[in-house]
Scaffold this active site. Structure first.
Site, PDB file in Angstrom:
ATOM      1  CD  GLU A  36      -1.609   2.359   1.633  1.00  0.00           C
ATOM      2  OE1 GLU A  36      -1.869   3.288   0.859  1.00  0.00           O
ATOM      3  OE2 GLU A  36      -1.010   2.520   2.699  1.00  0.00           O
ATOM      4  N   GLY A  38      -0.103   4.495  -0.655  1.00  0.00           N
ATOM      5  CA  GLY A  38      -0.901   5.712  -0.712  1.00  0.00           C
ATOM      6  C   GLY A  38      -0.159   6.976  -0.345  1.00  0.00           C
ATOM      7  NE  ARG A  39       3.146  10.034   5.434  1.00  0.00           N
ATOM      8  CZ  ARG A  39       3.829   9.978   6.543  1.00  0.00           C
ATOM      9  NH1 ARG A  39       4.062   8.827   7.134  1.00  0.00           N
ATOM     10  NH2 ARG A  39       4.282  11.073   7.104  1.00  0.00           N
ATOM     11  NE  ARG A  75      -2.806  10.703  10.411  1.00  0.00           N
ATOM     12  CZ  ARG A  75      -2.803   9.457  10.022  1.00  0.00           C
ATOM     13  NH1 ARG A  75      -1.686   8.799   9.874  1.00  0.00           N
ATOM     14  NH2 ARG A  75      -3.931   8.839   9.755  1.00  0.00           N
ATOM     15  CB  CYS A 111      -8.971  27.631  22.053  1.00  0.00           C
ATOM     16  SG  CYS A 111      -9.899  26.116  22.376  1.00  0.00           S
ATOM     17  CE1 TYR A 140      -3.087   8.370   6.321  1.00  0.00           C
ATOM     18  CE2 TYR A 140      -0.925   8.779   5.369  1.00  0.00           C
ATOM     19  CZ  TYR A 140      -1.933   7.904   5.726  1.00  0.00           C
ATOM     20  OH  TYR A 140      -1.786   6.571   5.471  1.00  0.00           O
TER      21      TYR A 140
END
Length: 194
Positions: A36, A38-39, A75, A111, A140
């Site tokens: 995989e 994807g990133r 993240r 905040c 992401y």
């Protein structure tokens, strides 16, 4: 993924070569190999642009406040060592910001003190109206919006090149409107607990 520069490394070919060297049996036909990526496919294809709304200091360290923070880089805000981002500073007209670098924070709109894209980052001093670019945000970031404090999802724009090399921008996703935030939060059911 290399998040330290624009270089795309390691390449997929380098990844396969490392697998072949470490585990050659994976490639002898006995196994089906599923990965995989994807990133690594998407990260280099995203760029967040934000304007410095205002600056302040805490102690002796300057802080530049922007509208890009935890809602886009969740993240990064919660695990900055594992999800660092580059900050590309520009003046209000879009020219690279120059000046002697100083350690400064680049903060988002939420905040809490941890809403940081960068902490003690050596950058030329940022001023209200300046722009920051946050590259490598194609994975992401735009797809994992965090609605903390009802912060709206930003607009997403894409671009294409014409045959003559002209750049054409297109709206891919509009910015979230206030009425959409209220509806998503259950605004139609405001009296449900009365």
């Amino acid at each position: 993924m290399n998040f330290a520069s624009d270089e795309e490394s390691p390449t997929h070919a380098e990844y396969v070569a490392a697998l072949r060297a470490a585990v050659p049996a994976l490639f002898d036909g006995s196994y089906g190999l599923v990965t995989e990526f994807g990133r690594s496919l998407l990260a280099k294809h995203g760029l967040v642009l934000a304007r410095v709304e205002y600056t302040k200091s805490s102690g002796s360290r300057p802080i530049a406040l922007t509208h890009a923070g935890v809602q886009l880089a969740t993240r990064t805000a919660y695990a900055p060592a594992a999800w660092p981002v580059r900050i590309l500073p520009y003046d209000a007209k879009g020219a690279p910001r120059t000046g002697d670098p100083v350690a400064q924070d680049v903060a988002g709109p939420a905040c809490f003190a941890g809403d940081l894209l960068a902490s003690a980052r050596e950058l030329p001093p940022l001023a209200p109206g300046d722009l920051i670019g946050v590259p490598d945000t194609g994975a992401y970031f735009f797809t994992a919006h965090y609605g903390y404090n009802s912060l709206p999802r930003p607009a997403v724009h894409g671009f294409t090149l014409t045959a003559s090399g002209e750049v054409r921008f297109r709206l891919v996703r509009p910015a979230q409107r206030l009425d959409e935030i209220v509806a998503e939060a259950g605004g139609a059911h405001g009296d449900a607990l009365l």
